[in-house]
Every structure is written in structure tokens, then in C-alpha cells.
Design an enzyme around this catalytic site. Structure first.
Site, short mmCIF file in Angstrom:
data_model
loop_
_atom_site.label_atom_id
_atom_site.label_comp_id
_atom_site.label_asym_id
_atom_site.label_seq_id
_atom_site.Cartn_x
_atom_site.Cartn_y
_atom_site.Cartn_z
N THR A 97 -59.73 46.74 -33.36
CA THR A 97 -58.51 46.71 -33.99
C THR A 97 -57.26 46.48 -33.36
O THR A 97 -56.90 47.19 -32.54
CB THR A 97 -58.41 48.16 -34.94
OG1 THR A 97 -59.48 48.20 -35.69
CG2 THR A 97 -57.17 47.98 -35.76
N LYS A 172 -56.74 44.43 -41.61
CA LYS A 172 -56.94 45.61 -41.19
C LYS A 172 -55.78 46.48 -41.13
O LYS A 172 -55.86 47.68 -41.65
CB LYS A 172 -57.77 45.67 -39.81
CG LYS A 172 -58.25 47.12 -39.16
CD LYS A 172 -58.98 47.89 -40.20
CE LYS A 172 -59.25 49.27 -39.57
NZ LYS A 172 -60.01 49.02 -38.35
N LYS A 240 -52.65 54.69 -33.40
CA LYS A 240 -52.69 53.52 -32.89
C LYS A 240 -52.60 52.26 -33.68
O LYS A 240 -51.77 51.39 -33.67
CB LYS A 240 -53.76 53.34 -31.71
CG LYS A 240 -53.94 52.05 -30.77
CD LYS A 240 -54.96 51.03 -31.47
CE LYS A 240 -56.30 51.26 -31.71
NZ LYS A 240 -56.98 50.11 -32.03
#
Length: 288
Positions: A97, A172, A240
Site C-alpha cells: 500500500t 486502496k 501510514k
């Protein structure tokens, strides 16, 4: 069967690479902590190498799953990076990711070597990786996707090409924004239910059948009510991921007030040592 390299054997990559080996592929692995790669080879066979380039050399497809943009660059680019060992016609798939900007950067570099590229972040967490039922959202071209799809099928139950390079990462980001809102809603709702004296099992059995139902509700309600969070998708990782979404939102002009609020709540959890707690630990802010 093909020659495959898997780079990054963390909580996600370790079982994902294992599914590829179980499917009969010859799998080369690389991990920054080499002992983890040696452990993987003892369990699944294949071979381990001391640089990404060595692992990728001679492989039809190379898959990466590491921590962040900088980690991806470190294993893909440079003299010892995976691309340095890849041949024309092979494919690089990044399951990290990361940012859409990084995906475009890698695709451009891969193109100069006639290597295909897909950005392919996953959803489903460690349990999804262990059980081979991840969801993969991808960016890239259709031909590259169709070639890579059978490999990803070994550890996923659904894959979808979302559009051009970077689209997987953008999807995502949407996924993580949704999760942040859902988990905060559950934290508030379950606290309300507890204060109201409702039976958690009866409650979730009932409302999960209606419009309020979600994966998070059905899979996390017991541990949320019990105050157990030492598992699952870590708060550090969620923050994050959300930071990537905030940076992209700034570029495309999207306001994310609720998501920023929830990110602030996760920051509070980090301050009390919950860095590795599951994202469902939002409810801990309401526990007396």
C-alpha cells in the site's frame, strides 16, 4: 508452473508467497531480515537470496509486499533492486500500500526495460493472507493484468483492474477511508450498547442482518466488547495508509474531515502504546 520471486516476507507477504509455492510454482524469496527468508524456505521450499536482484533474475513474475514508498524503491530500484535482474517480457507486481505517484514512477522505469507493471494493494489483513482470500485492486493495462491474474488467484478470492497505473492505490485509499469511518461508528455504537445494557451477541446477530451490517461488525464485535486488540491490522499501518490518502486528497481537492478526526483518535491510541493494536482499538478511548 512458473519461476516467481516474492520480495518482502512480513505478516502479509510470508503467507502470500507460501500460497504460490503450494500452487506448484518455483518461488525465490528475499527479505531484509535474511533469517526470515531462510525460515520460509524451510517451510515451503524454493530458494532465498541476499538481494532483490538475485531473487528476481530469471523469473517470469516478481511480486513485492513491503512497508512504504521508500521501502518499495529500495527493493525495486538501484543496482541490487528487483528491476536490475528482470528480463524483457516479465512482470513486476507491487502489493505494497503506497502512493499512486510511486506506482507511476515504477511503471515508467519498468517500461524502459520492456517489463510490465501493476500496482496491486490488497485488502483482507493477515487473516486474508493466511487463508488465501485477499481482495486485490490493481492499476495497469489489461494484458499485463490477465497474465498476472492466475498467480494472484493463489492468495486472493477477488481481483479487479481499476484502471491505469495508480488506480489500484487510489482504490486502496478509498478502502481505508471507508474502514476508518466504519470502525469509529462501531466504537461509538458498541459503547452506547454497553452503557444501555444490551446483549452484544443478540445485538449483532440482529443488526448485522440489516443495513448496519459489515465485515468489521461481524469479525470484530466480540473483541471490541472484550477490550482485546493485540492482533490484526495495526494502528501504525492504518495511519501510514491514511497519510497517503490525505496527500492525494490535497492534490485532487477532496475534503476528508471525518477521516482526519479518526486519524487524530488513532494518534491518541499511539500515545498510550497502542501502535500495534488492531484498528478496532478505537473503542479503547471509551473504555473506563
Amino acid at each position: 508452473m512458473a519461476n516467481v520471486a516474492f520480495i518482502g516476507l512480513g505478516v502479509m507477504g510470508y503467507p502470500m508467497a507460501g500460497h504460490l509455492a503450494k500452487a506448484g510454482h518455483q518461488v525465490n524469496v528475499y527479505n531484509r531480515t535474511h533469517s526470515k527468508a531462510e525460515q520460509w524456505v524451510k517451510e515451503f521450499g524454493g530458494a532465498c537470496f541476499t538481494t532483490p536482484k538475485q531473487a528476481a533474475t530469471g523469473c517470469d513474475i516478481v511480486l513485492t509486499c513491503v512497508g512504504n514508498d521508500d521501502d518499495v524503491r529500495s527493493v525495486c530500484l538501484g543496482d541490487d533492486g528487483a528491476l536490475a535482474g528482470m528480463s524483457a517480457g516479465s512482470i513486476l507486481v507491487d502489493h505494497t500500500t503506497a502512493s499512486a505517484e510511486l506506482a507511476r514512477e515504477l511503471a515508467q522505469q519498468a517500461q524502459t526495460q520492456d517489463v510490465g507493471f501493476l500496482d496491486a494493494p490488497v485488502s483482507g489483513g493477515q487473516a486474508g493472507a493466511d487463508n488465501g482470500v485477499l481482495t486485490v485492486m490493481l492499476g495497469g493495462d489489461q494484458a499485463t493484468y490477465q497474465t498476472a491474474k492466475p498467480f494472484m488467484a493463489t492468495y486472493s478470492r477477488f481481483t479487479q483492474l481499476m484502471g491505469e497505473v495508480g488506480s489500484g492505490q487510489l482504490a486502496k485509499m478509498v478502502n481505508q477511508i471507508c474502514i476508518a469511518g466504519v470502525v469509529q461508528g462501531l466504537a461509538e455504537a458498541f459503547t452506547f450498547a454497553e452503557n444501555a445494557g444490551l446483549d452484544p451477541d443478540l445485538l449483532v446477530e440482529t443488526i448485522s442482518k440489516g443495513a448496519a451490517g459489515s465485515w468489521q461488525m461481524e469479525n470484530r464485535y466480540k473483541t471490541m466488547f472484550a477490550g482485546e486488540y493485540d492482533f490484526g491490522f495495526a494502528v501504525d499501518w492504518m495511519r501510514k495508509d491514511l497519510s497517503i490518502a490525505f496527500a492525494e486528497a490535497k492534490k485532487n481537492g477532496t475534503q476528508l474531515p471525518m477521516t482526519k478526526m479518526v486519524d487524530g483518535f488513532y494518534k491518541e491510541i499511539q500515545r498510550v502504546g497502542g501502535n500495534r493494536w488492531d484498528t478496532s482499538s478505537l473503542i479503547s478511548r471509551y473504555k473506563k
